[in-house]
Write a protein that holds these residues in place. Sequence first.
Motif, PDB file in Angstrom:
ATOM      1  N   ARG A  36     -12.818  19.939  13.916  1.00 41.20           N
ATOM      2  CA  ARG A  36     -13.630  19.254  12.912  1.00 41.20           C
ATOM      3  C   ARG A  36     -13.971  20.211  11.770  1.00 41.20           C
ATOM      4  N   ALA A  37     -14.338  21.449  12.100  1.00 38.31           N
ATOM      5  CA  ALA A  37     -14.625  22.437  11.055  1.00 38.31           C
ATOM      6  C   ALA A  37     -13.377  22.719  10.224  1.00 38.31           C
ATOM      7  N   ARG A  38     -12.223  22.803  10.889  1.00 39.61           N
ATOM      8  CA  ARG A  38     -10.960  23.027  10.192  1.00 39.61           C
ATOM      9  C   ARG A  38     -10.704  21.935   9.165  1.00 39.61           C
ATOM     10  N   MET A  39     -10.859  20.678   9.577  1.00 38.93           N
ATOM     11  CA  MET A  39     -10.536  19.565   8.700  1.00 38.93           C
ATOM     12  C   MET A  39     -11.538  19.448   7.546  1.00 38.93           C
ATOM     13  N   LEU A  40     -12.792  19.835   7.797  1.00 41.44           N
ATOM     14  CA  LEU A  40     -13.812  19.746   6.756  1.00 41.44           C
ATOM     15  C   LEU A  40     -13.688  20.841   5.707  1.00 41.44           C
ATOM     16  N   THR A  41     -13.084  21.982   6.072  1.00 47.83           N
ATOM     17  CA  THR A  41     -13.041  23.120   5.157  1.00 47.83           C
ATOM     18  C   THR A  41     -11.652  23.405   4.594  1.00 47.83           C
ATOM     19  N   LEU A  42     -10.668  22.592   4.914  1.00 51.21           N
ATOM     20  CA  LEU A  42      -9.289  22.869   4.488  1.00 51.21           C
ATOM     21  C   LEU A  42      -9.182  23.085   2.986  1.00 51.21           C
ATOM     22  N   ARG A  43      -9.830  22.242   2.223  1.00 48.55           N
ATOM     23  CA  ARG A  43      -9.692  22.310   0.767  1.00 48.55           C
ATOM     24  C   ARG A  43     -10.481  23.463   0.149  1.00 48.55           C
ATOM     25  N   LEU A  44     -11.276  24.131   0.948  1.00 47.78           N
ATOM     26  CA  LEU A  44     -12.043  25.268   0.445  1.00 47.78           C
ATOM     27  C   LEU A  44     -11.343  26.594   0.721  1.00 47.78           C
TER      28      LEU A  44
END
Length: 234
Positions: A173-181
Amino acid sequence: MAARGKVIEQANERGASLVDSAYAALKHAIRESVFAPGYQASAAELALRLGVSRTPVHEAALRLQEEGLVRILPKRGILICALAPQDIAEIYEVLIAIEAGAAELAAKMPEAGRIVLADDLDRATDAMAQALAAGDLTAWGRADEAFHRLLVERCGNGRFARIIQTVNDQSHRARMLTLRLRPRLPSSEAEHRATSDAIRHGLSGLAREAARRHRIRARDELLPLIESVGLRHL
């Protein structure tokens, strides 16, 4: 009596199947951030959004609460748990320890098994490269997860996979939320290949260190990034 017992058994099986379906649907929605961290709703509302029944959703929520993904609030509904930066740091400590050990064990397997695993790891890394080239960050994240899941599930230690499952859901979940950052996604591909090459050639020490360095680099990149953009939870 036998017929009545059969009917009860079938009803119990249907109930278990409904709970399993609700559990899978709710867990997927949490992992993919369909339900964002901090989102709160009643079991009835979640059931409506997922297209399942209310009672199985409550039973599924009890299982997810044990995994740390939700909290059941009496008379207030179900809360999707958020991850604070300290939670992320603790999750990475678990990932670093277990995946380093998994890579070391994998490199000690017989040659035939090592080669099959290394090839499968490389295929996951290839999928990451293709997704990144296409600008499909969601596919990149899923391929990245597949690499790490294969590494742990196929290392020969079944307890590693069971221990890491809960933090895997949270880290995904953290991976998917921060991918664009995250600015250095291509770095993961080279680090993955270093791990799979060491496994292929039976270099257990190098495999351990490559897997360890990869997760440490990702942690040391992600945590300051979360702080710099002011994210208080994920």
